[in-house]
Design a protein around this motif. Structure first.
Motif, short mmCIF file in Angstrom:
data_model
loop_
_atom_site.label_atom_id
_atom_site.label_comp_id
_atom_site.label_asym_id
_atom_site.label_seq_id
_atom_site.Cartn_x
_atom_site.Cartn_y
_atom_site.Cartn_z
N SER A 204 0.82 -1.22 0.00
CA SER A 204 0.00 0.00 0.00
C SER A 204 0.85 1.27 0.00
O SER A 204 0.33 2.38 0.15
CB SER A 204 -0.93 0.01 1.23
OG SER A 204 -0.18 -0.02 2.42
N ASN B 252 2.52 4.44 -1.09
CA ASN B 252 2.15 5.39 -2.14
C ASN B 252 3.40 6.00 -2.77
O ASN B 252 4.39 5.31 -2.96
CB ASN B 252 1.24 6.47 -1.54
CG ASN B 252 -0.08 5.88 -1.06
OD1 ASN B 252 -0.66 5.03 -1.72
ND2 ASN B 252 -0.55 6.32 0.10
N ASN B 253 3.37 7.25 -3.05
CA ASN B 253 4.47 7.90 -3.77
C ASN B 253 5.79 7.87 -3.01
O ASN B 253 5.83 8.01 -1.79
CB ASN B 253 4.11 9.35 -4.07
CG ASN B 253 3.01 9.46 -5.10
OD1 ASN B 253 2.93 8.67 -6.02
ND2 ASN B 253 2.15 10.46 -4.94
N GLY C 17 1.97 6.96 4.28
CA GLY C 17 2.37 5.95 3.31
C GLY C 17 3.25 6.50 2.21
O GLY C 17 3.62 5.77 1.29
N GLU C 18 3.59 7.78 2.29
CA GLU C 18 4.49 8.36 1.29
C GLU C 18 5.89 8.54 1.89
O GLU C 18 6.05 8.63 3.12
CB GLU C 18 3.95 9.69 0.77
CG GLU C 18 2.67 9.52 -0.03
CD GLU C 18 2.26 10.81 -0.72
OE1 GLU C 18 2.51 10.95 -1.93
OE2 GLU C 18 1.69 11.68 -0.02
N GLN D 33 9.60 3.67 -11.25
CA GLN D 33 8.85 2.51 -10.79
C GLN D 33 9.10 1.31 -11.72
O GLN D 33 9.29 1.51 -12.93
CB GLN D 33 7.35 2.83 -10.76
CG GLN D 33 7.01 3.96 -9.83
CD GLN D 33 5.54 4.35 -9.91
OE1 GLN D 33 4.86 4.03 -10.88
NE2 GLN D 33 5.04 5.03 -8.90
N LYS E 151 10.31 1.14 -5.38
CA LYS E 151 9.64 0.44 -4.28
C LYS E 151 10.46 -0.75 -3.79
O LYS E 151 10.57 -0.99 -2.59
CB LYS E 151 8.25 -0.01 -4.70
CG LYS E 151 7.25 1.12 -4.87
CD LYS E 151 5.86 0.61 -5.16
CE LYS E 151 5.27 -0.14 -4.00
NZ LYS E 151 3.85 -0.49 -4.22
#
Length: 280
Positions: free
Chosen positions: A18, A20-21, A70-71, A148, A152
Motif C-alpha cells: 500500500s 504510495n508515492n 504511506g508516502e 517505478q 519500491k
C-alpha cells in the motif's frame, strides 16, 4: 526505546503493497534558507498526518509537496529539503551516516509551536557495504524519469536492512572486527583489478594501515598483501582457462601492470607458468 522504531519499520514493511508515492529530492538548485542539507543520504516516512516539504524536484524547479501517510521522501547525500511543519504529522527519518545509522521520530500537532514528541536512536553501521549499493541505486534513480517499480523494491530492501541493523546491532568488538574484515575482503574481491594496496584500502575504511594489517593477522591469519595476491591469482587462473586473452591482458585485468612480474608471481605461487597452467 528502539522497540518503537522496530514497530514502525515492521509496519512499513508489512504495508509495503500500500506504499504510495516515493519522492526524490535533488541538488541541482541552491538550497533554500533553513533547509536541511547533509553529506549523507536520508529517508523520511510519513506515518501520520500531512508533511509539507519544499525541495528540488530534479527538473530545475523548486517543488512544494505535501506528503501523506504511506508516502516517502528520499534525499541523497548533499541534496536538500525544507519542511514547514505546519500540519499535524508523525515522521520517521532514517539517517545513513558513514559510521552510524540514525533513527529520528518527530511528532507535531497542528497550530502548536514545536514538537510534542521527539525520539532518537542510533546503531553502528556495518562495514559490509551492502547498504552502499542500495543507497547508490536509489540515488541514481533521482535522475531517472521512470522510477517505478525499482524505487519500491529498493526502498523495501532499505527498510529490511534497517530493521536487521536495529534488531542485531554490532555492539561487541569481536563482531565489529569480523564485519570489518568481511567488508574489506568483499571490497578487495570487487576491486582487485585496480591499483589497491594497504594504504588505499585502509583509507577507504577509515582505519590506519597498521590496524588493517593486525585485522588480517587476527581474523584471516595472513598478511593483507597475501590476500590481495591470492584474489588476483584466483581470477587469473579463471581467465586463463576460460578466455583466450593474451597474457598481458590477463595480467592487466588482474591488477598487474607488468606482465613479466605477473608471470614470476604466478610461477612462484603455483609452480607453473601461466602458459603451462592454461594448457594443462
Amino acid at each position: 526505546m528502539h522497540n518503537i522504531f522496530i514497530d514502525l519499520l515492521d509496519s512499513a514493511i508489512s504495508d509495503f503493497e500500500s506504499l504510495n508515492n516515493i519522492w526524490f529530492a535533488g541538488d541541482s538548485l541552491p538550497p533554500l534558507e533553513s533547509s536541511y542539507q547533509v553529506n549523507f543520504p536520508r529517508l523520511e516516512l510519513v506515518f501520520k498526518g500531512r508533511y509539507a516539504n519544499t525541495f528540488d524536484n530534479q527538473q530545475s524547479n523548486v517543488a512544494d509537496i505535501t506528503l501523506g501517510v504511506g508516502e516517502a521522501l528520499f534525499i541523497p547525500a548533499n541534496a536538500w529539503n525544507k519542511p514547514d511543519w505546519q500540519h499535524e504529522c508523525s515522521v520517521l527519518s532514517l539517517l545513513f551516516g558513514k559510521s552510524q545509522l540514525g533513527f529520528s521520530l518527530v511528532s507535531k500537532r497542528e497550530h502548536e509551536e514545536g514538537f510534542y514528541d521527539v525520539q532518537k536512536y542510533s546503531v553502528p553501521q556495518r562495514s559490509s557495504h551492502a547498504i552502499d549499493h542500495i543507497l547508490n541505486a536509489l540515488s541514481s534513480l533521482t535522475h531517472e524519469k521512470k522510477k517505478q517499480p525499482a524505487d519500491k523494491f529498493l526502498l523495501m530492501a532499505l527498510l529490511c536492512y534497517c530493521k536487521d541493523m536495529i534488531e542485531m546491532p554490532t555492539a561487541d568488538c569481536t563482531r565489529r572486527s569480523q564485519d570489518l574484515f568481511k567488508g574489506i575482503c568483499i571490497y578487495v574481491q570487487e576491486n582487485f583489478h585496480r591499483n589497491i594496496n594497504r594504504n588505499t584500502v585502509a583509507e577507504r575504511f577509515n582505519i590506519s594501515p597498521n590496524h588493517l594489517s593486525r585485522l588480517f593477522r587476527q581474523e584471516g591469519h595472513m598478511r593483507f598483501a597475501d590476500y590481495i595476491a591470492w584474489v588476483r591469482l584466483e581470477r587469473a587462473k579463471f581467465m586463463l582457462k576460460r578466455y583466450n586473452f593474451r597474457l598481458e591482458e590477463v595480467a592487466n585485468r588482474c591488477g598487474y601492470h607488468d606482465s613479466n612480474y605477473f608471470c614470476r608471481v604466478f610461477k612462484r605461487k603455483t609452480g607453473k607458468t601461466p602458459t603451462e597452467y592454461r594448457v594443462h
